[in-house]
Design a protein around this motif. Structure first.
Motif, PDB file in Angstrom:
ATOM      1  N   SER A  30     -26.492  64.003  -7.857  1.00 34.32           N
ATOM      2  CA  SER A  30     -27.439  63.223  -7.056  1.00 34.32           C
ATOM      3  C   SER A  30     -27.057  61.748  -6.989  1.00 34.32           C
ATOM      4  CB  SER A  30     -28.860  63.375  -7.602  1.00 34.32           C
ATOM      5  OG  SER A  30     -28.955  62.844  -8.911  1.00 34.32           O
ATOM      6  N   ARG A  31     -26.277  61.270  -7.941  1.00 39.77           N
ATOM      7  CA  ARG A  31     -25.855  59.863  -7.931  1.00 39.77           C
ATOM      8  C   ARG A  31     -24.846  59.583  -6.826  1.00 39.77           C
ATOM      9  NH1 ARG A  31     -24.267  59.976 -14.145  1.00 39.77           N
ATOM     10  NH2 ARG A  31     -23.426  61.910 -13.279  1.00 39.77           N
ATOM     11  N   HIS A  32     -24.270  60.615  -6.240  1.00 40.35           N
ATOM     12  CA  HIS A  32     -23.291  60.449  -5.168  1.00 40.35           C
ATOM     13  C   HIS A  32     -23.875  60.705  -3.781  1.00 40.35           C
ATOM     14  CE1 HIS A  32     -19.984  61.454  -8.326  1.00 40.35           C
ATOM     15  NE2 HIS A  32     -20.516  60.262  -8.508  1.00 40.35           N
ATOM     16  N   VAL A  33     -25.151  61.069  -3.726  1.00 35.68           N
ATOM     17  CA  VAL A  33     -25.799  61.370  -2.444  1.00 35.68           C
ATOM     18  C   VAL A  33     -25.962  60.096  -1.626  1.00 35.68           C
ATOM     19  CG1 VAL A  33     -27.954  62.148  -1.377  1.00 35.68           C
ATOM     20  CG2 VAL A  33     -26.982  63.419  -3.298  1.00 35.68           C
ATOM     21  N   THR A  34     -25.626  60.205  -0.345  1.00 32.81           N
ATOM     22  CA  THR A  34     -25.844  59.122   0.620  1.00 32.81           C
ATOM     23  C   THR A  34     -26.546  59.713   1.834  1.00 32.81           C
ATOM     24  OG1 THR A  34     -23.672  59.485   1.619  1.00 32.81           O
ATOM     25  CG2 THR A  34     -23.796  57.829  -0.138  1.00 32.81           C
ATOM     26  N   ALA A  35     -26.878  58.873   2.787  1.00 36.97           N
ATOM     27  CA  ALA A  35     -27.564  59.339   3.994  1.00 36.97           C
ATOM     28  C   ALA A  35     -26.767  60.453   4.659  1.00 36.97           C
ATOM     29  CB  ALA A  35     -27.759  58.188   4.966  1.00 36.97           C
ATOM     30  N   GLU A  50     -32.067  70.907  -9.991  1.00 35.24           N
ATOM     31  CA  GLU A  50     -33.408  70.868  -9.386  1.00 35.24           C
ATOM     32  C   GLU A  50     -34.224  69.694  -9.906  1.00 35.24           C
ATOM     33  OE1 GLU A  50     -35.162  74.729  -9.815  1.00 35.24           O
ATOM     34  OE2 GLU A  50     -33.683  75.636  -8.489  1.00 35.24           O
ATOM     35  N   ASN A  51     -33.898  69.198 -11.094  1.00 31.01           N
ATOM     36  CA  ASN A  51     -34.590  68.027 -11.644  1.00 31.01           C
ATOM     37  C   ASN A  51     -34.248  66.753 -10.871  1.00 31.01           C
ATOM     38  OD1 ASN A  51     -35.658  69.653 -13.673  1.00 31.01           O
ATOM     39  ND2 ASN A  51     -33.985  69.193 -15.069  1.00 31.01           N
ATOM     40  N   TYR A  52     -33.220  66.809 -10.043  1.00 31.79           N
ATOM     41  CA  TYR A  52     -32.740  65.618  -9.342  1.00 31.79           C
ATOM     42  C   TYR A  52     -32.923  65.693  -7.828  1.00 31.79           C
ATOM     43  CZ  TYR A  52     -30.855  64.915 -13.936  1.00 31.79           C
ATOM     44  OH  TYR A  52     -30.740  64.770 -15.299  1.00 31.79           O
ATOM     45  N   ILE A  53     -33.686  66.678  -7.370  1.00 29.58           N
ATOM     46  CA  ILE A  53     -33.934  66.806  -5.931  1.00 29.58           C
ATOM     47  C   ILE A  53     -34.628  65.561  -5.390  1.00 29.58           C
ATOM     48  CG2 ILE A  53     -35.272  68.069  -4.181  1.00 29.58           C
ATOM     49  CD1 ILE A  53     -34.595  70.654  -5.726  1.00 29.58           C
TER      50      ILE A  53
END
Length: 78
Positions: A30-35, A50-53
């Protein structure tokens, strides 16, 4: 680039969508998610994706892939 409809067709399973979106990247951290990212919420040894959704959605994920239906369905996220 692939759309959420096309990616979901390849993956199978249940697809809950508020519309088709262009996927810009595939992420399992999740730390790499962008728009425009699709976030894969995999179960892990020490924690579950799932804890990082929520973090992924806040960072711009437009699609979440998980092994079962999440308790919260976000508007604008497939």
């Amino acid at each position: 680039m692939i759309t959420s409809f096309a990616l979901s067709a390849l993956l199978g399973g249940e697809f809950i969508s508020s519309g088709d979106a262009k996927i810009t990247s595939l992420e399992f951290d999740s730390r790499h998610v962008t728009a425009g990212s699709c976030f894969f919420a995999f179960p892990g040894i020490h924690t579950s994706g799932e804890n990082y959704i929520e973090d992924a959605v806040k960072s711009g994920a437009v699609m979440i892939v998980t092994s079962h239906r999440p308790q919260v369905i976000h508007d604008g996220v497939s």
